[in-house]
Design an enzyme around this catalytic site. Structure first.
Site, PDB file in Angstrom:
ATOM      1  N   LEU A  79       0.859  -1.191   0.000  1.00  0.00           N
ATOM      2  CA  LEU A  79       0.000   0.000   0.000  1.00  0.00           C
ATOM      3  C   LEU A  79       0.892   1.237   0.000  1.00  0.00           C
ATOM      4  O   LEU A  79       1.868   1.283   0.740  1.00  0.00           O
ATOM      5  CB  LEU A  79      -0.880   0.026   1.254  1.00  0.00           C
ATOM      6  CG  LEU A  79      -2.002  -1.001   1.343  1.00  0.00           C
ATOM      7  CD1 LEU A  79      -2.672  -0.943   2.711  1.00  0.00           C
ATOM      8  CD2 LEU A  79      -3.027  -0.779   0.239  1.00  0.00           C
ATOM      9  N   LYS A 107      -5.270  -1.183   9.674  1.00  0.00           N
ATOM     10  CA  LYS A 107      -4.096  -1.811   9.047  1.00  0.00           C
ATOM     11  C   LYS A 107      -3.459  -2.686  10.116  1.00  0.00           C
ATOM     12  O   LYS A 107      -2.927  -2.192  11.108  1.00  0.00           O
ATOM     13  CB  LYS A 107      -3.119  -0.766   8.533  1.00  0.00           C
ATOM     14  CG  LYS A 107      -1.960  -1.390   7.779  1.00  0.00           C
ATOM     15  CD  LYS A 107      -1.223  -0.346   6.948  1.00  0.00           C
ATOM     16  CE  LYS A 107      -0.076  -0.949   6.153  1.00  0.00           C
ATOM     17  NZ  LYS A 107       0.968  -1.538   7.000  1.00  0.00           N
ATOM     18  N   LYS A 295      -0.161   5.867   8.570  1.00  0.00           N
ATOM     19  CA  LYS A 295       0.438   5.303   9.774  1.00  0.00           C
ATOM     20  C   LYS A 295       0.276   6.285  10.921  1.00  0.00           C
ATOM     21  O   LYS A 295       0.567   7.475  10.751  1.00  0.00           O
ATOM     22  CB  LYS A 295       1.920   5.048   9.501  1.00  0.00           C
ATOM     23  CG  LYS A 295       2.484   3.997  10.390  1.00  0.00           C
ATOM     24  CD  LYS A 295       3.848   3.536   9.923  1.00  0.00           C
ATOM     25  CE  LYS A 295       4.401   2.675  11.031  1.00  0.00           C
ATOM     26  NZ  LYS A 295       5.231   1.620  10.659  1.00  0.00           N
TER      27      LYS A 295
HETATM   28  S1  IVH Z   1      -4.543  -4.241   1.452  1.00  0.00           S
HETATM   29  C1  IVH Z   1      -4.201  -4.855  -2.814  1.00  0.00           C
HETATM   30  N1  IVH Z   1      -5.522  -4.074   3.868  1.00  0.00           N
HETATM   31  O1  IVH Z   1      -0.107  -3.896   4.796  1.00  0.00           O
HETATM   32  C2  IVH Z   1      -4.229  -5.148  -1.368  1.00  0.00           C
HETATM   33  N2  IVH Z   1      -3.208  -4.536   3.640  1.00  0.00           N
HETATM   34  O2  IVH Z   1       1.479  -2.158   2.858  1.00  0.00           O
HETATM   35  C3  IVH Z   1      -3.007  -4.648  -0.658  1.00  0.00           C
HETATM   36  N3  IVH Z   1      -2.055  -4.858   5.769  1.00  0.00           N
HETATM   37  O3  IVH Z   1       1.293  -6.358   2.744  1.00  0.00           O
HETATM   38  C4  IVH Z   1      -3.051  -4.835   0.797  1.00  0.00           C
HETATM   39  N4  IVH Z   1      -3.808  -4.588   7.067  1.00  0.00           N
HETATM   40  O4  IVH Z   1       0.617  -6.939   5.143  1.00  0.00           O
HETATM   41  C5  IVH Z   1      -4.420  -4.288   3.139  1.00  0.00           C
HETATM   42  N5  IVH Z   1      -6.570  -3.930   5.942  1.00  0.00           N
HETATM   43  C6  IVH Z   1      -5.462  -4.143   5.209  1.00  0.00           C
HETATM   44  C7  IVH Z   1      -4.216  -4.422   5.792  1.00  0.00           C
HETATM   45  C8  IVH Z   1      -3.103  -4.602   4.978  1.00  0.00           C
HETATM   46  C9  IVH Z   1      -2.511  -4.849   7.029  1.00  0.00           C
HETATM   47  C10 IVH Z   1      -0.639  -5.030   5.399  1.00  0.00           C
HETATM   48  C11 IVH Z   1      -0.363  -6.161   4.468  1.00  0.00           C
HETATM   49  C12 IVH Z   1       0.254  -5.576   3.243  1.00  0.00           C
HETATM   50  C13 IVH Z   1       0.763  -4.271   3.740  1.00  0.00           C
HETATM   51  C14 IVH Z   1       0.685  -3.258   2.609  1.00  0.00           C
END
Ligand code: IVH
Length: 663
Positions: A79, A107, A295
């Site tokens: 993200l 997140k 964040k």
């Molecule tokens: S969406 C296309 N949703 O954050 C989908 N990621 O920086 C991409 N993560 O590798 C990810 N909570 O480990 C998504 N609600 C959430 C999340 C989440 C934690 C983590 C995940 C990902 C990283 C992306």
């Protein structure tokens, strides 16, 4: 980079990786480890002819059980991050103008995983890795007790569905797992994320853990069609249909700290809800354009470093603790923080007098974040080249170590007196330090503890008070401690072994070694090979431990002889069941103990009951789970009791338990 040695770097990284997966000694911080891997990678790019096969980038270094790599046709994206609230408004506008609505999701702070279902059956679980190539951890992960990752899903029959989400420990999973880990004699994990990472890479965990899986995406089906209990949006709590995204983000900034919020989070994810909007905006090679992550800032404080204190742990590791002016951060006052190791200290650039920003990592552990200013008069700080006893240091790893036993003797003696080992009541770190310091220390090894005289103890100097008067231990305390040392001579062999403080041993190995070898003489006569599990030795001993144990007992020979002369029990473990030595009525059972012991077991501490359970063939565990065979509880209605009865686990009173084991 003139001083960079490629082969040394590989060795260092492998040692650190091993220690990390083993979860015990911390050799390197995550940041240092990543920096080291980057240097190795750079070197390999620049010198392709010299590349050695080391497996560090596939994470199978260090004997980690892994089933190889997995390639993702549809990459697991990352993200893009936004850093301030204005960016959130810009993002919200973009989604709105494309005719979409925004969801605001927590997140989650764990590890991203892909779970592949074929015809509705879970067949593979793998890490995100670099997004296109991950690590297959199916075997390890499926052994765990995981909420939210069903073995079968009703939707997606006949098709491949890749469910994506975060594998993590909720706060209660973390408490459960950490309690069991500590009960098994291992050091606690610092936070849920470390605990998850350390857990999924272990092939066989000797204690129970719980983890959770929360889904946020899927390939081959829409995630909400799968009707997973754990879909991140299923609660709809943080989903919004208007552009009040900023308000939602701010509100969640508070809510995420509420005890009711079950999962650790490090921010918030904002996403377009509608598929047509997602398709229209598309993705870059690494992140979707229809989502961003924000964040939360950790709360920080400002303070001044007054001192950096070097210490030595019981295994010789040198620690550096910053002492700074007390400051209130996020509800509690903090004044100390570890500075980890010399390279970290150099990187921070701290000296005595530096004005620094301090914070609590994962909302708990105090840390020095950065130097704000080095005002005039700051004294540079250079870590000592030698140990407190003047011995040269082993600097081959990021954490420097003293190999001179004289350095770790204070920490070692304090440990020997602790509840886990000889359980000498009234004994403290301050007393242990006083015993081992001075021109002619009273205690040079564990054996010396047992020949201490009343006068020596009563006159033991404990430094000076704030007013400048000298403090001594005094007759009353001396008498009490001497009586307790006398009583400690009758401690069972497993506690005497634990008290030796041999590297990579603790309470669990104290017990395993005693149960296997029965006498200290047998341990002294054992060769390195005799310790190996593979040669019929106790469970959990491979090369490194076998060597450390062999060397440890040999090195302690003089101390052991002093203990023998003083009448310390070095013999047969007292038979657990009189007249029926060797009976193992609890063979194969996992037993949890709760509340004080009563009846014939009255007066036994929890640790003693756990020892008893293990001598009788059972496995003692700190908390109740599906795998528990028996709960011994003197109380009803406690959380353990309720849990056990909900799970249908057999519950007995201490009296019934005593009868079961023939006591
Ligand atoms: S969406 C296309 N949703 O954050 C989908 N990621 O920086 C991409 N993560 O590798 C990810 N909570 O480990 C998504 N609600 C959430 C999340 C989440 C934690 C983590 C995940 C990902 C990283 C992306």
């Amino acid at each position: 980079m003139a001083d960079f040695s490629y082969t040394d770097a590989i060795d260092q990284a492998k040692t650190a990786a091993l220690a990390y997966y083993d979860g015990s000694d911390e050799v390197m911080t995550d940041a240092d480890y990543d920096a080291l891997l980057n240097r190795i990678r750079e070197y390999e790019t620049a010198n392709p002819d010299e590349v050695i096969e080391h497996g560090l980038f596939t994470a199978v270094a260090a004997g980690v059980s892994a089933g190889g790599t997995v390639t993702y046709d549809v990459p697991m994206l990352s993200l893009d991050k936004v850093t301030d609230l204005a960016d959130i408004e810009t993002f919200a506008d973009r989604i709105e103008s494309a005719g979409g609505t925004i969801s605001v999701e927590p997140k989650l702070d764990g590890m991203a995983f892909n779970a592949r279902y074929e015809a509705g059956t879970l067949v593979q679980v793998s890490t995100r890795g670099d997004g296109t190539t991950g690590e297959d951890l199916t075997d390890n992960v499926l052994k765990l007790d995981i909420a939210g990752l069903p073995k079968r899903i009703s939707k997606g029959h006949g098709d491949t569905v890749n469910v994506r989400g975060e594998l993590l420990m909720s706060f209660s999973d973390f408490e459960f797992s950490n309690t069991n880990r500590v009960a098994s004699g291992r050091p606690a994990f610092a936070n849920p994320r470390n605990a998850t990472a350390g857990t999924v890479r272990k092939a066989d965990l000797p204690y129970d853990v719980k983890v959770s899986f929360v889904t946020y995406d899927a390939v081959g089906a829409e995630p909400w069609e799968l009707e997973l209990d754990s879909f991140v949006l299923s609660s709809n709590l943080y989903s919004t249909t208007e552009t009040d995204a900023v308000a939602k983000v701010l509100a969640f900034g508070q809510d995420r700290k509420a005890p009711e919020f079950p999962y650790p989070t490090d921010g918030i994810a904002l996403k377009a809800v509608e598929k047509h909007v997602r398709d229209e905006l598309g993705t870059t090679s690494r992140a979707p354009r229809w989502a961003v992550a924000y964040k939360y800032e950790a709360e920080t404080g400002v303070s001044v470093i007054r001192d950096i204190v070097e210490g030595v742990g019981r295994t010789g590791n040198i620690s550096y603790t910053a002492h700074y002016d007390p400051v209130l951060v996020d509800g509690s006052t903090i004044s100390r923080a570890t500075l980890h190791n010399p390279s970290k200290i150099a990187e921070l650039g701290v000296g005595i007098g530096s004005v620094v920003e301090v914070y609590k990592a994962n909302d708990i552990i105090p840390r020095v974040g950065r130097v704000i200013e080095n005002p005039e008069g700051v004294t540079d700080y250079t870590p000592s080249d030698v140990s407190p006893s003047g011995a040269p240091l082993d600097k081959s790893a990021a954490i420097w170590r003293s190999l001179d036993p004289a350095d770790s003797i204070g920490a070692l003696i304090a440990y020997a007196g602790s509840r886990d080992a000889l359980d000498i009541d009234g004994f403290s770190t301050a007393i242990a330090d006083a015993l081992v310091s001075g021109e002619r220390p009273l205690v040079n090894d564990l054996g010396d503890l047992f020949t201490l005289q009343f006068q020596q103890l009563a006159n033991l100097s404990l430094g000076t008070t704030e007013k400048g008067t000298k403090r001594f231990l005094g007759a009353k305390t001396a008498e009490k401690i001497l009586a307790n040392i006398e009583a400690a001579k009758q401690q069972p062999l497993n506690r005497v072994i634990t008290a030796l403080g041999i590297r990579k041993s603790g309470r669990t190995f104290g017990r395993r070694l005693a149960n296997h070898f029965h006498t200290m003489d047998a341990l002294l006569a054992a060769t390195e090979d005799d310790f190996f599990t593979a040669n019929g030795g106790p469970e959990g001993i491979a090369e490194e431990r076998a060597r450390l144990f062999y060397e440890g007992f040999q090195r302690n020979r003089p101390a052991i002889e002093k203990m023998r002369a003083a009448g310390v029990n070095l013999g047969e473990e007292p038979a657990a069941v009189e007249g029926d030595a060797g009976a193992r009525p609890l063979e194969g059972m996992k037993v949890v103990v709760s509340g004080a012991m009563t009846g014939s077991l009255a007066g036994l501490s929890r640790n003693e009951v756990q020892e008893l359970i293990e001598t009788l063939g059972g496995k003692a565990s700190g908390s109740v789970s599906k795998a528990t065979s028996l709960l011994v509880s003197s109380e009803v209605g406690t959380s353990k009791y309720t849990k056990a009865s909900d799970l249908g686990v057999r519950i007995v009173t201490p009296e019934e338990f005593a009868e079961m084991i023939g006591r």
